[in-house]
Design a protein around this motif. Structure first.
Motif, PDB file in Angstrom:
ATOM      1  N   LYS A 197       0.977  -1.204  -0.050  1.00 41.41           N
ATOM      2  CA  LYS A 197      -0.128   0.143  -0.063  1.00 41.41           C
ATOM      3  C   LYS A 197       0.779   1.209  -0.062  1.00 41.41           C
ATOM      4  O   LYS A 197       0.612   2.144  -0.798  1.00 41.41           O
ATOM      5  CB  LYS A 197      -0.814   0.057   1.380  1.00 41.41           C
ATOM      6  N   THR A 198       1.835   1.270   0.939  1.00 43.98           N
ATOM      7  CA  THR A 198       2.932   2.518   1.198  1.00 43.98           C
ATOM      8  C   THR A 198       3.618   2.680  -0.565  1.00 43.98           C
ATOM      9  O   THR A 198       3.755   3.789  -0.998  1.00 43.98           O
ATOM     10  CB  THR A 198       3.699   2.204   2.129  1.00 43.98           C
ATOM     11  N   PHE A 199       4.080   1.526  -1.058  1.00 37.82           N
ATOM     12  CA  PHE A 199       4.461   1.528  -2.388  1.00 37.82           C
ATOM     13  C   PHE A 199       3.633   2.070  -3.392  1.00 37.82           C
ATOM     14  O   PHE A 199       3.868   3.004  -4.110  1.00 37.82           O
ATOM     15  CB  PHE A 199       5.178   0.046  -2.683  1.00 37.82           C
ATOM     16  N   HIS A 200       2.358   1.538  -3.307  1.00 38.21           N
ATOM     17  CA  HIS A 200       1.397   2.254  -4.405  1.00 38.21           C
ATOM     18  C   HIS A 200       1.178   3.560  -4.144  1.00 38.21           C
ATOM     19  O   HIS A 200       1.240   4.347  -5.460  1.00 38.21           O
ATOM     20  CB  HIS A 200       0.137   1.318  -4.438  1.00 38.21           C
ATOM     21  N   GLU A 201       1.048   4.004  -3.084  1.00 39.16           N
ATOM     22  CA  GLU A 201       0.733   5.329  -2.669  1.00 39.16           C
ATOM     23  C   GLU A 201       1.931   6.305  -2.705  1.00 39.16           C
ATOM     24  O   GLU A 201       1.725   7.539  -3.428  1.00 39.16           O
ATOM     25  CB  GLU A 201       0.263   5.862  -1.485  1.00 39.16           C
ATOM     26  N   GLY A 202       3.122   5.884  -2.763  1.00 42.22           N
ATOM     27  CA  GLY A 202       4.353   6.486  -2.979  1.00 42.22           C
ATOM     28  C   GLY A 202       4.364   6.750  -4.629  1.00 42.22           C
ATOM     29  O   GLY A 202       4.955   7.794  -5.158  1.00 42.22           O
ATOM     30  N   LEU A 203       4.158   5.687  -5.390  1.00 45.48           N
ATOM     31  CA  LEU A 203       4.233   5.969  -6.826  1.00 45.48           C
ATOM     32  C   LEU A 203       3.257   6.773  -7.510  1.00 45.48           C
ATOM     33  O   LEU A 203       3.238   7.623  -8.386  1.00 45.48           O
ATOM     34  CB  LEU A 203       4.106   4.685  -7.292  1.00 45.48           C
ATOM     35  N   LEU A 204       2.005   6.904  -6.680  1.00 46.95           N
ATOM     36  CA  LEU A 204       0.950   8.057  -7.067  1.00 46.95           C
ATOM     37  C   LEU A 204       1.480   9.393  -7.080  1.00 46.95           C
ATOM     38  O   LEU A 204       0.923  10.140  -7.747  1.00 46.95           O
ATOM     39  CB  LEU A 204      -0.391   7.730  -6.347  1.00 46.95           C
ATOM     40  N   GLU A 205       2.154   9.506  -6.048  1.00 53.22           N
ATOM     41  CA  GLU A 205       2.787  10.918  -5.738  1.00 53.22           C
ATOM     42  C   GLU A 205       4.331  10.893  -5.745  1.00 53.22           C
ATOM     43  O   GLU A 205       4.983  11.476  -4.637  1.00 53.22           O
ATOM     44  CB  GLU A 205       2.123  11.419  -4.360  1.00 53.22           C
ATOM     45  N   PHE A 206       4.802  10.119  -6.917  1.00 51.69           N
ATOM     46  CA  PHE A 206       6.398   9.998  -6.967  1.00 51.69           C
ATOM     47  C   PHE A 206       6.965  11.276  -7.068  1.00 51.69           C
ATOM     48  O   PHE A 206       6.736  12.269  -7.969  1.00 51.69           O
ATOM     49  CB  PHE A 206       6.617   9.266  -7.880  1.00 51.69           C
ATOM     50  N   ASP A 207       8.074  11.365  -6.157  1.00 54.02           N
ATOM     51  CA  ASP A 207       9.012  12.544  -6.402  1.00 54.02           C
ATOM     52  C   ASP A 207      10.519  11.650  -6.390  1.00 54.02           C
ATOM     53  O   ASP A 207      10.816  11.358  -5.293  1.00 54.02           O
ATOM     54  CB  ASP A 207       8.984  13.487  -5.156  1.00 54.02           C
ATOM     55  N   VAL A 208      10.968  11.859  -7.409  1.00 50.96           N
ATOM     56  CA  VAL A 208      12.623  11.306  -7.353  1.00 50.96           C
ATOM     57  C   VAL A 208      13.665  11.670  -6.389  1.00 50.96           C
ATOM     58  O   VAL A 208      14.477  11.044  -5.862  1.00 50.96           O
ATOM     59  CB  VAL A 208      13.026  11.260  -8.924  1.00 50.96           C
ATOM     60  N   ASN A 209      13.491  13.116  -6.003  1.00 47.85           N
ATOM     61  CA  ASN A 209      14.202  13.610  -4.878  1.00 47.85           C
ATOM     62  C   ASN A 209      13.669  13.343  -3.491  1.00 47.85           C
ATOM     63  O   ASN A 209      14.550  13.922  -2.517  1.00 47.85           O
ATOM     64  CB  ASN A 209      14.143  15.212  -5.333  1.00 47.85           C
TER      65      ASN A 209
END
Length: 212
Positions: A33-45
């Motif tokens: 879930k954390t992985f998915h939510e992180g990719l939805l608001e992804f910031d490479v920095n």
């Protein structure tokens, strides 16, 4: 007395293995879930999501290690020792490949690809079904529900195969060799996560056939 009843009669009273597997499944749900939510608001920095994935992966290692410790300390197990070992290792593989996927997404710093979140949603759904299957596997009370969850996990893996195929075609159309190498590697890692979930589903289905 059926074989399922015989095994239930000799299960450890504290149900330590099922407790551990449920904790492992909960960790996988939180991780995916954390992985998915992180990719939805992804910031490479912003590497906070990657750090969280690392923490979850370490937690999974600890829980998996505890399963093997309990195998060494308990003569009586709820089902075959080899099946317990394979199930624990298979669940740990899922976490390993989620973390690897996240790591390479950050390392390669490629442009955002919405296909990543398509995969992560399938991974999250697979982990939810794994938790349901493990809960229903306990005491072998709901073998049909275990099989139903396994069927859903298999279907998610099939969808992931299609997502990979379509994404690969679009990727090659860019004619950008470096981008192709980087993103194809990430896509392959993401697809492997669904393969690993299917492997676990197959293990649980085999356990049900043996003992339920």
């Amino acid at each position: 007395m059926g074989i399922g009843n015989i095994f239930r009669a000799f299960q450890p009273k504290d149900k330590i293995f099922f407790d551990l597997f449920e904790r492992i499944a909960d960790t996988l749900i939180d991780m995916s879930k954390t992985f998915h939510e992180g990719l939805l608001e992804f910031d490479v920095n912003d590497e906070s999501m990657l750090n969280q994935m690392s923490d979850y992966e370490h937690k999974m290692d600890d829980l998996t290690h505890e399963v093997f410790v309990q195998l060494g300390e308990n003569f009586i197990t709820p089902f075959d020792r080899e099946d317990i070992s394979q199930l624990a290792a298979g669940l740990d593989d899922i976490a390993d490949y989620i973390y690897a996927s996240a790591k390479y997404i950050y390392l390669y710093k490629t442009p955002e690809n919405k296909v990543y979140s398509e995969f992560s949603l399938l991974i999250y759904k697979s982990c939810v079904e794994l938790k349901k299957a493990i809960e229903n596997l306990k005491d072998f009370k709901n073998p049909n529900e275990v099989k139903e969850s396994c069927i859903k996990i298999n279907s998610y893996e099939n969808i992931a195969d299609d997502v990979l195929s379509q994404a690969t075609v679009k990727l090659f159309e860019t004619n950008d060799a470096i981008l192709i190498i980087k993103q194809k590697s990430i896509l392959d890692y993401l697809e492997v996560v669904t393969d690993k979930a299917e492997d676990v589903a197959n293990i649980m289905e085999s356990i049900v056939i043996k003992y339920a």
